[in-house]
Design an enzyme around this catalytic site. Sequence first.
Site, PDB file in Angstrom:
ATOM      1  N   GLY A   7      -9.234 -17.763 -45.477  1.00 40.63           N
ATOM      2  CA  GLY A   7     -10.574 -16.780 -45.823  1.00 40.63           C
ATOM      3  C   GLY A   7     -11.512 -17.767 -45.151  1.00 40.63           C
ATOM      4  N   SER A   9     -15.685 -17.743 -43.710  1.00 41.72           N
ATOM      5  CA  SER A   9     -16.627 -17.048 -44.408  1.00 41.72           C
ATOM      6  C   SER A   9     -17.596 -17.034 -43.050  1.00 41.72           C
ATOM      7  CB  SER A   9     -17.070 -17.189 -45.559  1.00 41.72           C
ATOM      8  OG  SER A   9     -17.243 -18.856 -45.899  1.00 41.72           O
ATOM      9  N   GLY A  11     -18.878 -20.181 -43.489  1.00 36.09           N
ATOM     10  CA  GLY A  11     -19.951 -21.090 -43.999  1.00 36.09           C
ATOM     11  C   GLY A  11     -19.307 -23.084 -43.580  1.00 36.09           C
ATOM     12  N   CYS A 100     -14.959 -10.337 -57.693  1.00 32.72           N
ATOM     13  CA  CYS A 100     -14.716 -10.175 -56.299  1.00 32.72           C
ATOM     14  C   CYS A 100     -13.748 -11.319 -56.174  1.00 32.72           C
ATOM     15  CB  CYS A 100     -16.107 -10.720 -55.594  1.00 32.72           C
ATOM     16  SG  CYS A 100     -16.151 -11.480 -53.454  1.00 32.72           S
ATOM     17  N   CYS A 200     -21.528 -11.886 -53.440  1.00 32.32           N
ATOM     18  CA  CYS A 200     -20.652 -12.913 -52.375  1.00 32.32           C
ATOM     19  C   CYS A 200     -19.969 -11.855 -51.559  1.00 32.32           C
ATOM     20  CB  CYS A 200     -19.317 -12.578 -53.789  1.00 32.32           C
ATOM     21  SG  CYS A 200     -17.156 -12.279 -53.732  1.00 32.32           S
TER      22      CYS A 200
END
Length: 395
Positions: A7, A9, A11, A100, A200
Amino acid sequence: MKKVVVGLSGGVDSSVTAYLLKEQGYEVIGLFMKNWHDDSVTISDECPWLDDSNDAMMVADKLGIPFQTVDLSEQYKERIVDYMFNEYERGRTPNPDVLCNREIKFDVFMKIALSLGADYVATGHYCRKAESEKDGKTIYRLLSGKDNNKDQSYFLCQLTQEQLSKTLFPIGELQKSEVREIAAEQNLVTAEKKDSQGLCFIGKVRLPDFLQQKLKPKEGVIVEVPAGKDLYSEEERTFNSKIEELKHLSKKYRYQQNDGKVVGKHQGAHYFTKGQRKGLAVGGTPEPLFVIDTDVDENIIYTGQGKDHPGIYRQALFIDKNEVHWIRRDLAITNDEEMKVKARIRYRQPLQDARLYQTDNGMYVVFEEPQASITEGQFVAWYDNEELLGSGVIS
C-alpha cells in the site's frame, strides 16, 4: 518469488517498505488507495491525495515496480465517514484510524491485492509480526514496533489471524531515523516528507468543520461543575458480588444542569469530546476548563477546571460482548475468568497495568490507576509484554 502488494501512500514509511521487500527478493507491486472524492463534503482546500499519489508513482518508478491506483472512496465513505458522523451524532468519539485499518486496508484493499495474485500485503506500519506453533496450528502474533516513539500496533488492534497471516511489516524492526536514512540513500522523493496528519489517507481535516457539514449547529450551554461536588465524594462501600463492584467502578458520572453554573455557549455538543480543552472559548477561570462530559440529548457540555478535576477520571470501563475482539483467540478468557494485562485507551499512551474480567454481557477492564478521559467509541487494547492480544470498543 512470492508476490507482495504494498500500500504505497506517498509517504516515507511505505516507500521504504517497498524498497526493503524488493531487496529481499519479493515481486513487489505498488498500489495507491484513493479514498475521497465526495463533493458534498469538502475536506480541505489542499488536495493532498493528488500530491501523495504523484509521490507514490515516482517512488514506484524509481524502484522499477509496477504501480496502479485503486479508488476505494465509495467503501471509505460508507464504512468510515458515515460511521464517524453517526458516532459523533450519538455523542461518542470514533477512532477512524483503527477502523480504516480494519475495514479498508486489511479488508477491501487486501481482497483486491489477493485478487491480483498476491501472496501478501505489506504496509509501512511500525509494528512486527511473529509466528508460533500451538497444537499443530500456526499462531500469528502482533508485536509492537521497535521504535517505542512510533509503535503503531494500537491502530491494528482489530486485525484477525487470517489478516495477519497475509501481512508483512518490513519496517517494524527499524527506528524512524533509520527509515529516513534508507530513503535518502536510495534518493527516494519521500525521504524528507513530513508525516501525514489527520484522517487516515485523507489528509488534514479540521474535525469541527468536517462535522458541521453533516451535523447541524445547535446552540447550547456550557456548564462548569465544581470539583468539590457531592457526586464525587466516595464513601466506603461493600459490594454483594464482583459484578456489582465492577459496575460501580465503570459507572459514568451522570450530570444535570443544576450540578454547576452556566459559563458559556457552544454550537453543538456533538462537536466536542471528553478531555477536550480547545474550542470552548470560555475565559476568566483560574485553571483551564476541560470537557468532562457531553449530553447530546440535552445539548449540554459539562466542564471542570484543571486537568486534575475528579470528573475526568475513572478506574474501569466496559466493553459490550459483541465488541470484544481477540487477535489471540486461543488466549480469550471465558465467563468469570480474569486476566492480568497491560492496556491503553489511546495511541501513544504508555501501557497501564490492568485486569480483564469477562462476564455474560461483556468485558470489564479495571485499571490499577484511574484513567483520564475514558471515552465511549474509542478502542481499548490490551497487551502481554510487547504482544497485542485483543481490543474492544469502549461502551
